[in-house]
Design an enzyme around this catalytic site. Structure first.
Site, mmCIF file in Angstrom:
data_model
loop_
_atom_site.group_PDB
_atom_site.id
_atom_site.type_symbol
_atom_site.label_atom_id
_atom_site.label_comp_id
_atom_site.label_asym_id
_atom_site.label_seq_id
_atom_site.Cartn_x
_atom_site.Cartn_y
_atom_site.Cartn_z
ATOM 1 N N THR A 383 16.183 -31.610 -21.954
ATOM 2 C CA THR A 383 17.138 -30.756 -21.237
ATOM 3 C C THR A 383 16.437 -30.133 -20.042
ATOM 4 O O THR A 383 15.207 -30.136 -19.958
ATOM 5 C CB THR A 383 17.664 -29.673 -22.210
ATOM 6 O OG1 THR A 383 18.209 -30.302 -23.357
ATOM 7 C CG2 THR A 383 18.715 -28.791 -21.590
ATOM 8 N N SER A 448 25.533 -26.431 -29.536
ATOM 9 C CA SER A 448 24.405 -26.447 -28.609
ATOM 10 C C SER A 448 23.659 -25.132 -28.666
ATOM 11 O O SER A 448 24.225 -24.099 -29.042
ATOM 12 C CB SER A 448 24.904 -26.676 -27.178
ATOM 13 O OG SER A 448 23.860 -26.564 -26.244
ATOM 14 N N GLY A 470 14.825 -26.786 -24.134
ATOM 15 C CA GLY A 470 13.932 -26.601 -25.272
ATOM 16 C C GLY A 470 14.529 -26.897 -26.622
ATOM 17 O O GLY A 470 14.018 -26.416 -27.634
#
EC number: 2.3.2.2
Length: 563
Positions: A383, A448, A470
């Protein structure tokens, strides 16, 4: 909205971009600022702002470049969350570009014939791993509402880099030559291995004409070029390939819609913190801040072991609730109001003691909470994050992803497809048939941890924009940055560079701390274990009087520049 005539995006003269590896991790500016994980992407956003573009315009340009130069982390084949501040209306909006499962996805799609979860390394490169990508559609929606420059102009920098070639960075080279299975798929080998059989190394020039062609189509037709037509058909064909073929259809792609809503905003000490709502990580981050507001962490500092104990215990409690209760609110009841209720948080905060609890905390029982099974979600990393403030004071905080390293390792049109559906719980229910909040379902968005954050003072004036990649550790990384910036009043570069402590269950994973802090934590019952998670990639901008201070995490290749 009508587009104004603007001067073209050109290379700026104010900054020497010839040596991008040595651009600053911290800078100040009086009018506008951008920070992202790769200098080439920062340059694209910076030039858009200099040309009179908005913060959202710059975000589009940055994402297009990141998908080329940092494909291990994000791209047009993935998804994103964005929190946006409109300086004129003072409205804070959350945009949800999270991927969705195909309509025919089933709760047991990641189980084998014996109803056991399939190995993650097998699932991640499968066709079943890919959800309908949402980042481009989300950016298109936000740009229609808040853009200034023509949409097609925003892709010019990325198209040029893809056609002319870009210099492979050390971080990308390490991923190309690493051990992740996605770097060794047929598509990845075709892209990353040169004619002489050697893999690309740092300093090599890599071209991607297929990606340039995809961006040209998107620049002309918007997200429809990705979600319908030839590119969409290529995506469907690719996910239907073995092993473990997926069920995505052209109808799934054409039917994708990003979401827009008011941001989730809650008070923290003298500030108001805004994030997206569920299924993002905003709920967990907001709860952690609420718990910390019942401690004296704001009267301590980064050298104080007790401050880090409070940080760790609040993190553990918030993670326990987040892991259990949060899923897609369109499919399951997420007790956001109950989780953030002041009385509930006050009672939960009483569990933060003078020493670490030797037992992992269990989830609480907030008002309105349903009963779910324990979660079984892997949540790997892959990400990136970007923050922007434009010359009118509008601000963007955006976290964007393809999930794991190079997503599923499957490529179409010069970009990697996400493996976002592995962010669902592989086990859909417990032994008593109680469902998991984050179980797979058709058209559902996986939970998420991404939580792009904006901060305001009590008058509603902009204070900061921040966020990080992370995996599941994002909640801890963002929490650290908020505490360091708002409570400990640290310069932005020092705040982001602080050691990361991820307290989740019985684990206390961390970067190296000073010996005095480590020993102090040990005396308080916290034994730190070397980090085994994706490192942070924090980006932040904070308003200091009449200027902005921007910073990028020393752990990655980002930079912060402004004018």
């Amino acid at each position: 909205m009508a587009r104004q005539t603007q001067r073209p995006v050109t290379v700026t003269k104010e900054i020497d971009w010839s040596d991008v590896a040595h651009l600053p991790k911290k800078s100040t500016a009086s009018h506008a600022m951008v920070a992202a994980a790769n200098p080439l992407a920062v340059k694209a956003g910076y030039d858009v702002l200099k040309a009179g573009g908005s913060a959202v315009d710059a975000a589009v340009a940055i994402q297009a470049v990141l998908g080329l130069v940092e494909p291990q982390s994000s791209g047009i084949g993935g998804g994103a969350f964005m929190t946006y501040y409109d300086a004129k209306t003072h409205k804070v909006t959350a945009y949800n570009g999270r991927e969705t499962a195909p309509a025919d996805a089933t709760p047991d799609m990641f189980l084998d014939d014996n109803k056991n979860p399939i190995p993650f390394k097998q699932a991640v490169v499968s066709g079943r791993a890919t959800g309908v990508p949402g980042a481009v559609a989300m950016l298109e929606l936000a740009q229609k509402e808040h853009g200034i420059l023509p949409w097609r102009q925003l892709f010019t920098p990325a198209i040029a880099l893809a056609e002319q070639g870009f210099t492979v960075s050390p971080r990308l080279a390490s991923m190309i030559n690493g051990h992740s299975p996605e770097a060794y798929t047929e598509d990845a080998i075709r892209y990353f291995v040169k004619a002489n059989g050697e893999r690309y190394q740092a300093g090599d020039i890599l071209k991607n004409p297929d990606y340039a062609n995809s961006l040209k189509a998107i620049s002309e037709k918007g997200s429809a070029a990705l979600l319908t037509g030839a590119i969409a058909q290529a995506i469907v064909d690719k996910v239907h390939q073995a092993p473990l073929a997926g069920s995505m259809t052209m109808a799934d792609l054409a039917g994708y819609r990003p979401k827009e809503s008011a941001a989730l905003c809650k008070g923290y000490h003298l500030y108001v913190v805004c994030t997206p709502d569920a299924p993002s990580g905003g709920v967990g981050l907001q709860e952690a801040l609420g718990l910390l507001s019942h401690t004296d962490i704001d009267r301590r500092n980064a050298d104080d072991p007790k401050a880090w104990l409070e940080f760790a215990e609040a993190s553990r409690l918030a993670y326990a609730d987040r892991d259990y209760f949060v899923g897609d609110p369109d499919f399951v009841k997420v007790p956001v109001t109950g989780l953030l209720d002041p009385h509930y948080i006050a009672e939960r905060a009483k569990l933060i003691g003078d020493k670490a609890n030797p037992q992992a905390p269990s989830h609480g029982n907030p008002k309105g909470a349903p009963s779910y099974s324990m979660d079984a979600t892997a949540e790997p990393g892959g990400t990136t994050h970007l923050v922007i403030v434009d010359s009118k004071g509008n601000a963007v905080s955006m976290t964007t992803t393809v999930e794991n390293i190079f997503g599923s390792g499957r490529m179409v049109g010069g970009f990697f497809l996400n493996n976002q559906l592995t962010d669902f719980s592989f086990s859909p229910q417990a032994y008593d048939n109680t469902p998991a909040a984050n179980a797979v379902a058709g058209d559902k968005r996986p939970r998420s941890t991404m939580a792009p954050t904006l901060v305001f003072n009590q008058k509603g004036q902009f204070v900061a924009a921040l966020g990080s990649p992370g995996g599941s550790s994002i909640q801890a990384y963002n929490l650290k940055a908020i505490v360091a910036l708002l409570d400990w009043h640290m310069p932005v570069d020092q705040a982001l560079a602080l050691p990361n402590l991820v307290a989740h269950g019985t684990l206390f994973l961390s970067d190296p701390f000073p010996a005095k802090v480590s020993q102090g934590l040990k005396d308080l019952g916290v034994t730190l274990t070397p980090a085994e998670h994706e490192e942070s990639g924090l980006q932040a901008i904070i308003k200091r009087g009449n200027y902005y201070e921007g910073g990028a995490d020393i752990r990655r290749e980002g930079t912060a520049v402004g004018f």
